[in-house]
Design a protein around this motif. Structure first.
Motif, mmCIF file in Angstrom:
data_model
loop_
_atom_site.group_PDB
_atom_site.id
_atom_site.type_symbol
_atom_site.label_atom_id
_atom_site.label_comp_id
_atom_site.label_asym_id
_atom_site.label_seq_id
_atom_site.Cartn_x
_atom_site.Cartn_y
_atom_site.Cartn_z
ATOM 1 N N ILE A 186 31.649 45.058 33.857
ATOM 2 C CA ILE A 186 31.947 46.419 33.405
ATOM 3 C C ILE A 186 33.300 46.460 32.695
ATOM 4 C CG2 ILE A 186 32.495 48.744 34.210
ATOM 5 C CD1 ILE A 186 30.324 48.380 36.343
ATOM 6 N N ASP A 187 34.283 45.780 33.243
ATOM 7 C CA ASP A 187 35.600 45.746 32.596
ATOM 8 C C ASP A 187 35.509 45.086 31.217
ATOM 9 O OD1 ASP A 187 36.744 46.996 34.748
ATOM 10 O OD2 ASP A 187 37.582 45.161 35.632
ATOM 11 N N ALA A 188 34.745 44.013 31.113
ATOM 12 C CA ALA A 188 34.584 43.344 29.827
ATOM 13 C C ALA A 188 33.867 44.259 28.835
ATOM 14 C CB ALA A 188 33.808 42.038 30.009
ATOM 15 N N ALA A 189 32.845 44.968 29.315
ATOM 16 C CA ALA A 189 32.118 45.889 28.439
ATOM 17 C C ALA A 189 33.032 47.008 27.965
ATOM 18 C CB ALA A 189 30.913 46.456 29.171
ATOM 19 N N ALA A 190 33.846 47.542 28.863
ATOM 20 C CA ALA A 190 34.769 48.610 28.489
ATOM 21 C C ALA A 190 35.737 48.153 27.403
ATOM 22 C CB ALA A 190 35.530 49.101 29.712
ATOM 23 N N ALA A 191 36.207 46.918 27.500
ATOM 24 C CA ALA A 191 37.114 46.390 26.480
ATOM 25 C C ALA A 191 36.416 46.271 25.127
ATOM 26 C CB ALA A 191 37.651 45.031 26.931
ATOM 27 N N VAL A 192 35.176 45.821 25.138
ATOM 28 C CA VAL A 192 34.415 45.696 23.894
ATOM 29 C C VAL A 192 34.158 47.076 23.285
ATOM 30 C CG1 VAL A 192 32.155 45.047 22.958
ATOM 31 C CG2 VAL A 192 33.338 43.507 24.533
ATOM 32 N N HIS A 198 22.591 52.783 34.354
ATOM 33 C CA HIS A 198 21.273 52.884 33.728
ATOM 34 C C HIS A 198 20.530 51.550 33.795
ATOM 35 C CE1 HIS A 198 18.177 54.371 31.070
ATOM 36 N NE2 HIS A 198 18.368 53.368 30.238
ATOM 37 N N ALA A 199 21.230 50.459 33.547
ATOM 38 C CA ALA A 199 20.600 49.134 33.605
ATOM 39 C C ALA A 199 20.090 48.820 35.007
ATOM 40 C CB ALA A 199 21.586 48.056 33.157
ATOM 41 N N ALA A 200 20.813 49.327 36.008
ATOM 42 C CA ALA A 200 20.435 49.050 37.396
ATOM 43 C C ALA A 200 19.462 50.074 37.967
ATOM 44 C CB ALA A 200 21.690 48.995 38.259
ATOM 45 N N GLY A 201 19.313 51.212 37.253
ATOM 46 C CA GLY A 201 18.428 52.258 37.755
ATOM 47 C C GLY A 201 18.992 53.006 38.942
ATOM 48 N N TYR A 230 22.061 44.648 30.758
ATOM 49 C CA TYR A 230 23.335 45.339 30.544
ATOM 50 C C TYR A 230 23.964 44.940 29.215
ATOM 51 C CZ TYR A 230 28.003 47.176 31.636
ATOM 52 O OH TYR A 230 29.181 47.857 31.613
ATOM 53 N N ASP A 231 23.975 43.652 28.922
ATOM 54 C CA ASP A 231 24.541 43.185 27.650
ATOM 55 C C ASP A 231 23.817 43.813 26.460
ATOM 56 O OD1 ASP A 231 26.343 41.633 29.000
ATOM 57 O OD2 ASP A 231 25.289 39.731 28.682
ATOM 58 N N ALA A 232 22.502 43.965 26.558
ATOM 59 C CA ALA A 232 21.735 44.554 25.460
ATOM 60 C C ALA A 232 22.103 46.022 25.273
ATOM 61 C CB ALA A 232 20.243 44.410 25.733
ATOM 62 N N LEU A 233 22.296 46.736 26.364
ATOM 63 C CA LEU A 233 22.681 48.147 26.276
ATOM 64 C C LEU A 233 24.078 48.298 25.677
ATOM 65 C CD1 LEU A 233 21.384 49.408 29.736
ATOM 66 C CD2 LEU A 233 20.348 49.840 27.506
ATOM 67 N N VAL A 234 24.992 47.469 26.111
ATOM 68 C CA VAL A 234 26.356 47.524 25.572
ATOM 69 C C VAL A 234 26.347 47.206 24.082
ATOM 70 C CG1 VAL A 234 28.648 46.470 25.678
ATOM 71 C CG2 VAL A 234 27.415 47.014 27.802
ATOM 72 N N ALA A 235 25.536 46.246 23.674
ATOM 73 C CA ALA A 235 25.446 45.904 22.248
ATOM 74 C C ALA A 235 24.959 47.093 21.433
ATOM 75 C CB ALA A 235 24.507 44.712 22.060
#
Length: 287
Positions: free
Chosen positions: A17-23, A42-45, A64-69
């Protein structure tokens, strides 16, 4: 499991999550941390509040990576998850309908504080997803509520969101001066979040590329639909009936003037949203 932000080490989920927030922050997303957590939920439901207790399954991180992308492209979060929360309700959203914003919840709070009867007649103009009408029905379950929009796509979303509520959906153009004469002098509360952005305004990609222009722009000064709504309100509201209309944060004075010109209102007041910006005008029909 260690709660987020506590304990000697971060969990793999917290690190993701921290990495996604930075991106997301680097991509210009306005609320990167919140969006990263909402996408993880959402990814985890699960609800966002359950994330500290979540142990992701084997395919979670790929999802999760696909959603962040997707979010990195500035696709709206609500389009990715398929829903938007608004006050006490959650509505389905997607391409072709305006996404309800938290700023409009200030107008909702004003509306539900009004001293109406238990069975009022309420009209929501430019209803879009139907979120505002839906939220008002939660406060006045015995009200007759009419929701109006002229977009076929928006009304398709509203029909799904309002199924089983009893709210009446009408396809009509609110700038039609002869609209619904049967409502003359009978409406207790009228609310509207119309197209009000001045033509040519610079918008964030989430808005410019994904919200329908028809739901955004209100003419050169943003007032074309608001002026028409002020005239409708003067005709439809009963004596003592109340209305609230959202506007661009640059056109509060013009919106006050529109209701003043209509000639049948007092207590015409410009009001601010939860961030302190001029957001909507309220008025009471007096004659």
């Amino acid at each position: 499991m260690t709660r987020f932000g506590r304990g000697p080490a971060c969990t793999p989920l917290r690190q993701a999550i921290d990495a996604a927030a930075a991106v997301l922050d680097k991509a210009g997303v306005g609320s990167p941390k919140a969006d990263a957590e909402l996408l993880a939920a959402h990814a985890a439901g699960v609800d966002r509040g359950r994330l500290p207790f979540l142990e992701p399954g084997p395919d979670f991180f790929e999802r999760y990576d696909a959603l962040v992308a997707e979010r990195v492209t500035r696709k709206p979060l609500q389009h990715i998850v398929g829903t938007a929360a608004f006050g006490p309700v959650t509505v389905e959203v997607g391409p072709g309908v305006f996404i309800p914003r938290p700023e409009t919840e200030a107008m909702l709070e004003w509306a539900v504080a009004q001293p109406l009867s238990q069975e009022p007649l309420i009209v929501d103009l430019c209803t879009g997803t139907g979120a505002l009408a839906f939220a008002l029905s939660k406060h006045w379950p015995d009200a007759r509520i009419i929701a109006v929009d002229d977009s076929e796509s928006a009304l398709e979303y509203a029909e799904r969101n309002l199924a089983g509520t009893g709210i009446e959906l009408i396809r009509a153009d609110v700038t039609d001066p002869g609209l619904l004469p049967t409502l003359d002098g009978s409406v207790d509360l009228l609310v509207a979040n119309p197209p009000y952005i001045p033509d040519g305004a610079t918008l964030e990609p989430e808005v410019a590329d994904h919200d329908p222009p028809h739901a955004l722009f209100g003419g050169p000064d943003g007032m074309a639909v608001i002026d028409a709504i002020a005239e409708l309100a003067a005709r439809w509201l009963r004596i003592g009936g109340r209305c609230a209309v959202e506007h661009d944060d640059t056109t509060s004075e013009q919106t006050v003037e529109a209701f003043t010109r209509a000639g049948r209102f007092d207590d015409v007041i410009g009001r601010r949203d939860l961030t302190g910006r001029p957001r909507f005008v309220t008025a009471v029909r007096c004659r």
